[in-house]
Design an enzyme around this catalytic site. Structure first.
Site, PDB file in Angstrom:
ATOM      1  N   GLU A  15       0.812  -1.213   0.000  1.00  0.00           N
ATOM      2  CA  GLU A  15       0.000   0.000   0.000  1.00  0.00           C
ATOM      3  C   GLU A  15       0.850   1.270   0.000  1.00  0.00           C
ATOM      4  O   GLU A  15       0.380   2.337   0.369  1.00  0.00           O
ATOM      5  CB  GLU A  15      -0.939  -0.023   1.201  1.00  0.00           C
ATOM      6  CG  GLU A  15      -1.886  -1.215   1.204  1.00  0.00           C
ATOM      7  CD  GLU A  15      -2.658  -1.359   2.497  1.00  0.00           C
ATOM      8  OE1 GLU A  15      -3.651  -0.631   2.672  1.00  0.00           O
ATOM      9  OE2 GLU A  15      -2.292  -2.196   3.339  1.00  0.00           O
ATOM     10  N   SER A 151      -6.803  -2.061   1.927  1.00  0.00           N
ATOM     11  CA  SER A 151      -6.989  -1.537   0.569  1.00  0.00           C
ATOM     12  C   SER A 151      -7.619  -2.540  -0.383  1.00  0.00           C
ATOM     13  O   SER A 151      -7.577  -2.363  -1.598  1.00  0.00           O
ATOM     14  CB  SER A 151      -5.658  -1.042  -0.018  1.00  0.00           C
ATOM     15  OG  SER A 151      -5.190   0.078   0.695  1.00  0.00           O
ATOM     16  N   TYR A 221      -9.318   3.573  -5.139  1.00  0.00           N
ATOM     17  CA  TYR A 221      -8.342   4.636  -5.376  1.00  0.00           C
ATOM     18  C   TYR A 221      -8.308   5.165  -6.808  1.00  0.00           C
ATOM     19  O   TYR A 221      -7.409   5.919  -7.152  1.00  0.00           O
ATOM     20  CB  TYR A 221      -6.948   4.142  -4.959  1.00  0.00           C
ATOM     21  CG  TYR A 221      -6.899   3.788  -3.493  1.00  0.00           C
ATOM     22  CD1 TYR A 221      -7.046   4.762  -2.518  1.00  0.00           C
ATOM     23  CD2 TYR A 221      -6.746   2.468  -3.082  1.00  0.00           C
ATOM     24  CE1 TYR A 221      -7.031   4.447  -1.166  1.00  0.00           C
ATOM     25  CE2 TYR A 221      -6.727   2.142  -1.728  1.00  0.00           C
ATOM     26  CZ  TYR A 221      -6.865   3.140  -0.782  1.00  0.00           C
ATOM     27  OH  TYR A 221      -6.855   2.823   0.556  1.00  0.00           O
ATOM     28  N   ARG A 260     -11.500   3.768  11.343  1.00  0.00           N
ATOM     29  CA  ARG A 260     -12.607   3.611  10.393  1.00  0.00           C
ATOM     30  C   ARG A 260     -13.167   2.204  10.555  1.00  0.00           C
ATOM     31  O   ARG A 260     -12.421   1.219  10.510  1.00  0.00           O
ATOM     32  CB  ARG A 260     -12.150   3.802   8.946  1.00  0.00           C
ATOM     33  CG  ARG A 260     -13.331   3.950   7.964  1.00  0.00           C
ATOM     34  CD  ARG A 260     -12.916   3.777   6.521  1.00  0.00           C
ATOM     35  NE  ARG A 260     -12.551   2.395   6.224  1.00  0.00           N
ATOM     36  CZ  ARG A 260     -11.366   2.018   5.742  1.00  0.00           C
ATOM     37  NH1 ARG A 260     -10.422   2.907   5.518  1.00  0.00           N
ATOM     38  NH2 ARG A 260     -11.106   0.741   5.507  1.00  0.00           N
ATOM     39  N   ASP A 262     -15.671  -0.620   9.116  1.00  0.00           N
ATOM     40  CA  ASP A 262     -16.379  -1.059   7.918  1.00  0.00           C
ATOM     41  C   ASP A 262     -17.488  -2.018   8.337  1.00  0.00           C
ATOM     42  O   ASP A 262     -17.233  -3.022   9.027  1.00  0.00           O
ATOM     43  CB  ASP A 262     -15.417  -1.757   6.950  1.00  0.00           C
ATOM     44  CG  ASP A 262     -14.326  -0.821   6.456  1.00  0.00           C
ATOM     45  OD1 ASP A 262     -14.559   0.405   6.441  1.00  0.00           O
ATOM     46  OD2 ASP A 262     -13.244  -1.302   6.077  1.00  0.00           O
ATOM     47  N   GLU A 275     -14.575  -5.110   9.575  1.00  0.00           N
ATOM     48  CA  GLU A 275     -13.222  -4.907  10.088  1.00  0.00           C
ATOM     49  C   GLU A 275     -13.062  -3.474  10.567  1.00  0.00           C
ATOM     50  O   GLU A 275     -13.906  -2.617  10.293  1.00  0.00           O
ATOM     51  CB  GLU A 275     -12.156  -5.260   9.048  1.00  0.00           C
ATOM     52  CG  GLU A 275     -12.277  -4.532   7.732  1.00  0.00           C
ATOM     53  CD  GLU A 275     -11.319  -5.112   6.689  1.00  0.00           C
ATOM     54  OE1 GLU A 275     -10.289  -4.456   6.447  1.00  0.00           O
ATOM     55  OE2 GLU A 275     -11.589  -6.181   6.126  1.00  0.00           O
ATOM     56  N   ASN A 277     -10.103  -0.312  10.918  1.00  0.00           N
ATOM     57  CA  ASN A 277      -8.816   0.161  10.413  1.00  0.00           C
ATOM     58  C   ASN A 277      -8.272   1.256  11.309  1.00  0.00           C
ATOM     59  O   ASN A 277      -8.947   2.270  11.528  1.00  0.00           O
ATOM     60  CB  ASN A 277      -9.004   0.683   8.980  1.00  0.00           C
ATOM     61  CG  ASN A 277      -7.705   0.894   8.249  1.00  0.00           C
ATOM     62  OD1 ASN A 277      -6.775   1.489   8.790  1.00  0.00           O
ATOM     63  ND2 ASN A 277      -7.635   0.438   7.021  1.00  0.00           N
ATOM     64  N   GLY A 281      -7.214   5.370   5.124  1.00  0.00           N
ATOM     65  CA  GLY A 281      -6.727   6.171   4.013  1.00  0.00           C
ATOM     66  C   GLY A 281      -7.167   7.621   4.131  1.00  0.00           C
ATOM     67  O   GLY A 281      -8.252   7.924   4.628  1.00  0.00           O
TER      68      GLY A 281
END
Length: 315
Positions: A15, A151, A221, A260, A262, A275, A277, A281
């Site tokens: 990443e 990612s 992305y 974050r 999800d 999950e 994070n 990002g």
């Protein structure tokens, strides 16, 4: 008094490019807020640089192992340098998706059933025999993804038994351990949690709608490949439960400053945590900045406040 903040970005993970983009955006946002910020890669000279040009704080914009598995955070703790984000031990748990899911389930938070298996186990016990048992236990469809990493790299939805072996091979290309979980269908929702002096709070949920139905690396992305709805198109009562679940997940993993979460919300309004994070990002197409904008907040101000919070925590 202007703070000097060192933003760490890059590294050697898969990443890396995303991290560099996150780092540049963080530096630009902090500078607009009056913070003296510079970006630096992680290499053999970092330790010397931290000791000789000691920053007031570090902002970790690294993705992948170097920024999320707790090791770098442990070094910063060793040096006594404040940093934004989860501490070393909680980061280690969150980095291991299976360990994180177990901790979430232990406090009653819903997450899809799963099994995590190292590549070595498949070689020793026989791949096909294990895959047959996994299908018997979890059913189809399945989601296969690296037990460590982000990612969307190495992740694949598996809808037929025939697709499972190749999905495992693709997963093992990014991590030695595969997380195989029961596939959950519904709306993909991301909730960013940001802390202040009042504690953690959920920003507006972001609904993710990739053009081809799969939120993979390209969809994350590449501009124009995904539509985001912020706030998410959820019933107010469900939106409130989503926010509460995200904050509960943040707390269950003992995270701090920002994360974050999800999640997936099905047609019945049931919520599953996929999950969490610890180093989300921060690029122009990343979910946390989208949520900040949806909340009517200034991105640079939010980041600068987190920096001040980290510095006060260490004093």
């Amino acid at each position: 008094m202007s703070r000097h903040v060192l933003v760490l970005a890059g590294g050697l993970s898969y990443e890396r490019e995303v991290s560099l983009r996150s780092g540049r955006r963080v530096v630009d946002a902090l500078r607009r807020s009056g913070v003296d910020a510079t970006v630096r890669d992680v290499d053999a000279g970092l330790l010397t640089a931290l000791e000789t040009e000691r920053p007031d704080a570090v902002f970790i914009a690294l993705h992948g192992a170097s920024g999320e598995d707790g090791s770098l955070r442990g070094v910063l703790d060793l040096l006594g340098i404040p940093y934004v984000g989860a501490g070393a031990d909680p980061a280690r748990v969150a980095w291991d998706k299976a360990a994180a899911k177990a901790q979430l389930r232990a406090v009653g938070l819903p997450t899809p059933d799963w099994i995590a298996l190292p590549h070595e186990t498949f070689r020793e016990l026989g791949a096909q025999a294990l895959l047959d048992r996994i299908v018997e236990r979890l059913g189809m469809p399945l989601m296969v993804k690296p037990a460590e990493g982000g990612s969307g790299l190495g992740a694949q939805a598996v809808r037929t038994v025939e697709e499972l072996p190749s999905a495992m091979v693709g997963c093992f290309g990014y991590c030695d351990t595969a997380l195989i979980e029961r596939f959950a269908s519904g709306a993909d929702i991301a909730v960013s949690v940001v802390e202040s002096a009042l504690g953690p709070a959920a920003l507006p949920a972001v609904e993710i709608v990739p053009a081809d139905g799969v939120y993979d690396y390209t969809a994350r992305y590449t501009a124009g490949t995904t539509t985001w709805h912020a706030p998410a198109r959820l019933d107010p009562e469900i939106a409130e439960r989503v926010a509460e679940t995200a904050v509960a997940a943040h707390d269950a993993l003992e995270l701090r400053d920002l994360s974050r979460v999800d999640l997936l919300v099905d047609e019945a309004g049931d919520i599953q945590v996929l999950e969490v994070n610890v180093s989300p990002g921060l690029t122009e197409t990343s979910l946390l900045p989208i949520a900040v904008q949806a909340a009517g907040l200034d991105f640079g101000t939010v980041l600068a406040d987190l920096v001040e919070q980290a510095i006060k925590r260490s004093s």
